[in-house]
Design a protein around this motif. Sequence first.
Motif, PDB file in Angstrom:
ATOM      1  N   ILE A 170       0.841  -1.203   0.000  1.00 47.47           N
ATOM      2  CA  ILE A 170       0.000   0.000   0.000  1.00 47.47           C
ATOM      3  C   ILE A 170       0.871   1.247   0.000  1.00 47.47           C
ATOM      4  N   GLY A 171       1.896   1.251   0.856  1.00 43.86           N
ATOM      5  CA  GLY A 171       2.778   2.415   0.948  1.00 43.86           C
ATOM      6  C   GLY A 171       3.520   2.688  -0.338  1.00 43.86           C
ATOM      7  N   ALA A 172       4.041   1.626  -0.976  1.00 43.44           N
ATOM      8  CA  ALA A 172       4.767   1.805  -2.228  1.00 43.44           C
ATOM      9  C   ALA A 172       3.839   2.295  -3.337  1.00 43.44           C
ATOM     10  N   GLY A 173       2.580   1.874  -3.294  1.00 40.01           N
ATOM     11  CA  GLY A 173       1.626   2.281  -4.312  1.00 40.01           C
ATOM     12  C   GLY A 173       1.148   3.705  -4.180  1.00 40.01           C
ATOM     13  N   LEU A 174       1.474   4.371  -3.065  1.00 41.65           N
ATOM     14  CA  LEU A 174       1.042   5.756  -2.879  1.00 41.65           C
ATOM     15  C   LEU A 174       1.801   6.731  -3.773  1.00 41.65           C
ATOM     16  N   THR A 175       3.033   6.385  -4.139  1.00 44.63           N
ATOM     17  CA  THR A 175       3.829   7.306  -4.948  1.00 44.63           C
ATOM     18  C   THR A 175       4.307   6.695  -6.255  1.00 44.63           C
ATOM     19  N   GLU A 176       3.993   5.436  -6.500  1.00 44.49           N
ATOM     20  CA  GLU A 176       4.427   4.784  -7.733  1.00 44.49           C
ATOM     21  C   GLU A 176       3.331   3.859  -8.243  1.00 44.49           C
ATOM     22  N   GLY A 177       3.374   3.623  -9.546  1.00 38.43           N
ATOM     23  CA  GLY A 177       2.545   2.573 -10.106  1.00 38.43           C
ATOM     24  C   GLY A 177       1.205   3.034 -10.638  1.00 38.43           C
ATOM     25  N   SER A 178       0.748   2.343 -11.643  1.00 31.32           N
ATOM     26  CA  SER A 178      -0.599   2.532 -12.177  1.00 31.32           C
ATOM     27  C   SER A 178      -1.169   1.213 -12.688  1.00 31.32           C
ATOM     28  N   SER A 179      -0.324   0.187 -12.767  1.00 31.83           N
ATOM     29  CA  SER A 179      -0.747  -1.114 -13.286  1.00 31.83           C
ATOM     30  C   SER A 179      -1.315  -1.952 -12.148  1.00 31.83           C
ATOM     31  N   PHE A 180      -2.595  -1.750 -11.846  1.00 31.06           N
ATOM     32  CA  PHE A 180      -3.182  -2.417 -10.679  1.00 31.06           C
ATOM     33  C   PHE A 180      -3.726  -3.803 -11.003  1.00 31.06           C
ATOM     34  N   LEU A 181      -3.952  -4.098 -12.278  1.00 33.60           N
ATOM     35  CA  LEU A 181      -4.408  -5.430 -12.653  1.00 33.60           C
ATOM     36  C   LEU A 181      -3.797  -5.772 -14.009  1.00 33.60           C
ATOM     37  N   SER A 182      -2.762  -6.569 -13.978  1.00 37.18           N
ATOM     38  CA  SER A 182      -1.991  -6.869 -15.178  1.00 37.18           C
ATOM     39  C   SER A 182      -1.697  -8.363 -15.221  1.00 37.18           C
ATOM     40  N   ARG A 183      -1.030  -8.778 -16.281  1.00 33.59           N
ATOM     41  CA  ARG A 183      -0.432 -10.110 -16.265  1.00 33.59           C
ATOM     42  C   ARG A 183       0.648 -10.135 -15.187  1.00 33.59           C
ATOM     43  N   PRO A 184       1.104 -11.325 -14.800  1.00 33.66           N
ATOM     44  CA  PRO A 184       2.123 -11.386 -13.741  1.00 33.66           C
ATOM     45  C   PRO A 184       3.344 -10.531 -14.072  1.00 33.66           C
ATOM     46  N   ASN A 185       3.641  -9.588 -13.189  1.00 29.05           N
ATOM     47  CA  ASN A 185       4.824  -8.743 -13.339  1.00 29.05           C
ATOM     48  C   ASN A 185       5.207  -8.192 -11.970  1.00 29.05           C
ATOM     49  N   GLU A 186       6.062  -7.174 -11.947  1.00 31.05           N
ATOM     50  CA  GLU A 186       6.577  -6.652 -10.680  1.00 31.05           C
ATOM     51  C   GLU A 186       5.480  -6.074  -9.783  1.00 31.05           C
ATOM     52  N   SER A 187       4.416  -5.540 -10.374  1.00 30.66           N
ATOM     53  CA  SER A 187       3.356  -4.941  -9.562  1.00 30.66           C
ATOM     54  C   SER A 187       2.647  -5.975  -8.696  1.00 30.66           C
ATOM     55  N   TRP A 188       2.701  -7.240  -9.084  1.00 31.30           N
ATOM     56  CA  TRP A 188       2.072  -8.290  -8.273  1.00 31.30           C
ATOM     57  C   TRP A 188       2.741  -8.411  -6.906  1.00 31.30           C
ATOM     58  N   PHE A 189       4.000  -8.035  -6.804  1.00 31.95           N
ATOM     59  CA  PHE A 189       4.706  -8.128  -5.527  1.00 31.95           C
ATOM     60  C   PHE A 189       4.234  -7.042  -4.556  1.00 31.95           C
ATOM     61  N   LEU A 190       3.612  -6.012  -5.063  1.00 33.83           N
ATOM     62  CA  LEU A 190       3.050  -4.970  -4.198  1.00 33.83           C
ATOM     63  C   LEU A 190       1.584  -5.223  -3.876  1.00 33.83           C
ATOM     64  N   ILE A 191       0.864  -5.860  -4.788  1.00 40.04           N
ATOM     65  CA  ILE A 191      -0.601  -5.951  -4.646  1.00 40.04           C
ATOM     66  C   ILE A 191      -1.068  -7.385  -4.434  1.00 40.04           C
ATOM     67  N   TRP A 192      -0.923  -8.214  -5.456  1.00 42.65           N
ATOM     68  CA  TRP A 192      -1.651  -9.484  -5.460  1.00 42.65           C
ATOM     69  C   TRP A 192      -0.987 -10.585  -4.662  1.00 42.65           C
ATOM     70  N   ILE A 193       0.321 -10.639  -4.614  1.00 40.00           N
ATOM     71  CA  ILE A 193       0.957 -11.676  -3.795  1.00 40.00           C
ATOM     72  C   ILE A 193       0.678 -11.448  -2.307  1.00 40.00           C
ATOM     73  N   PRO A 194       0.841 -10.217  -1.772  1.00 47.16           N
ATOM     74  CA  PRO A 194       0.457 -10.011  -0.365  1.00 47.16           C
ATOM     75  C   PRO A 194      -1.023 -10.280  -0.091  1.00 47.16           C
ATOM     76  N   LEU A 195      -1.901  -9.826  -0.990  1.00 51.00           N
ATOM     77  CA  LEU A 195      -3.332 -10.066  -0.779  1.00 51.00           C
ATOM     78  C   LEU A 195      -3.656 -11.559  -0.812  1.00 51.00           C
ATOM     79  N   SER A 196      -3.034 -12.288  -1.718  1.00 48.92           N
ATOM     80  CA  SER A 196      -3.298 -13.730  -1.793  1.00 48.92           C
ATOM     81  C   SER A 196      -2.768 -14.447  -0.560  1.00 48.92           C
ATOM     82  N   LEU A 197      -1.678 -13.959   0.006  1.00 46.07           N
ATOM     83  CA  LEU A 197      -1.143 -14.555   1.238  1.00 46.07           C
ATOM     84  C   LEU A 197      -2.119 -14.356   2.394  1.00 46.07           C
ATOM     85  N   VAL A 198      -2.656 -13.150   2.525  1.00 41.93           N
ATOM     86  CA  VAL A 198      -3.641 -12.880   3.584  1.00 41.93           C
ATOM     87  C   VAL A 198      -4.877 -13.751   3.390  1.00 41.93           C
ATOM     88  N   ALA A 199      -5.364 -13.830   2.150  1.00 35.80           N
ATOM     89  CA  ALA A 199      -6.560 -14.630   1.881  1.00 35.80           C
ATOM     90  C   ALA A 199      -6.323 -16.099   2.199  1.00 35.80           C
TER      91      ALA A 199
END
Length: 394
Positions: free
Chosen positions: A353-382
Amino acid sequence: MHSIPLLSWLVAPAVSHFVVRRWLVLGYLALLTGLFWLSNGSLYTKVFYALVAFPALLALIQNPRRLGVLVREPLLLAFLAFSAWLLISLTWSGTDNDPEGLAKRPLYVFMLFASSALIILEDRELFLRVFRAGAVLATVAALVNLFLYFMEPPPDWRLVGAGALRNPLLTSHVFGMFCAYWIAVWLARDARQDWLPILFCLPILAALMATGSRTPLMALALMSLWMLIMVPRRAAYLVAAGIIVVVASFLAFPELLLQRGVSFRPQLWTDALHQVGQHLWIGTGYDSSFTFQAEGLGTMRDPHNVELAVVLELGLVGLLLWLLMYGFGLWRCLSQRKQPGFQIASAMLIYGIGAGLTEGSSFLSRPNESWFLIWIPLSLVAALSISQRALDKR
């Protein structure tokens, strides 16, 4: 005539065991580390399809009841609602890309959620060991990249990294998640030797600093403050140490923090917010293109804020569903804050969340670096939440 024997073979316990405990586990490890050793992002995506998405689908076909377990998780339900709205928005989107290809992207993320849940329901400790193995390999990758960096320094002295890593900022996304992981492991006392997490964290932190990006530092600071809620005593030491390091760095090398100023962020955000007002409720549709103006910088296509990207494309409706997804995740972590697994997962979630406050716009993409900020942490919590709910029922 041959379909019944084939079906019997597919659902055989030995086959199901292999798919989840071998095939999916290998795929999850490849997802965590593939950017370090694969040659390009296209190959990384193909590896995800072959080793994560396909076996996850096969495992759900073998045991359809697992799907019912997944969709009872509130975080995942919020994701499905967000995905549905995103797909609806394609009807008014001005994207130049193939709508059918864009419509597959929520499915890829769902398969990540499914793979995490399937492994953890099969063997919780196995899942956590795989994640730790990925973090160990990330430390090895950091050491290799630092060696190459010092042997042949880039002209701007900013580390990009080998493999499929493309630029310093995206490299910082990947190393940043693993840095947050090792710090959280130390805070949660989730290692037999207390010094091991620090030892594994130091090379990653050094690689993170070598990227020259300040975003990870801000995200780590925000994560440290969050951990005051999760593990107050140890996090207080971390926050105090962080303040001392920042003050000492500012006094010794003020140009490191100040020479690039705020990198035009306020100007970009002001222009983005102005454009939000033009399509406030429903946005301009998923994958729409934008341009943003900043005096002295020219034209940019990235608002440098994930939430701004969401509201621009999906409007306030999409942003509400996005925040609901994170809200369910953080609430679950707070309710289980005595457990090390949730402490670690929440740290990674807040870091993203913190890293996404000042960087990024690819919130839903094919697997890439943005998944390490968004989807991998969310999937771990789920996954942890689904596993805990299953344990509570026993």
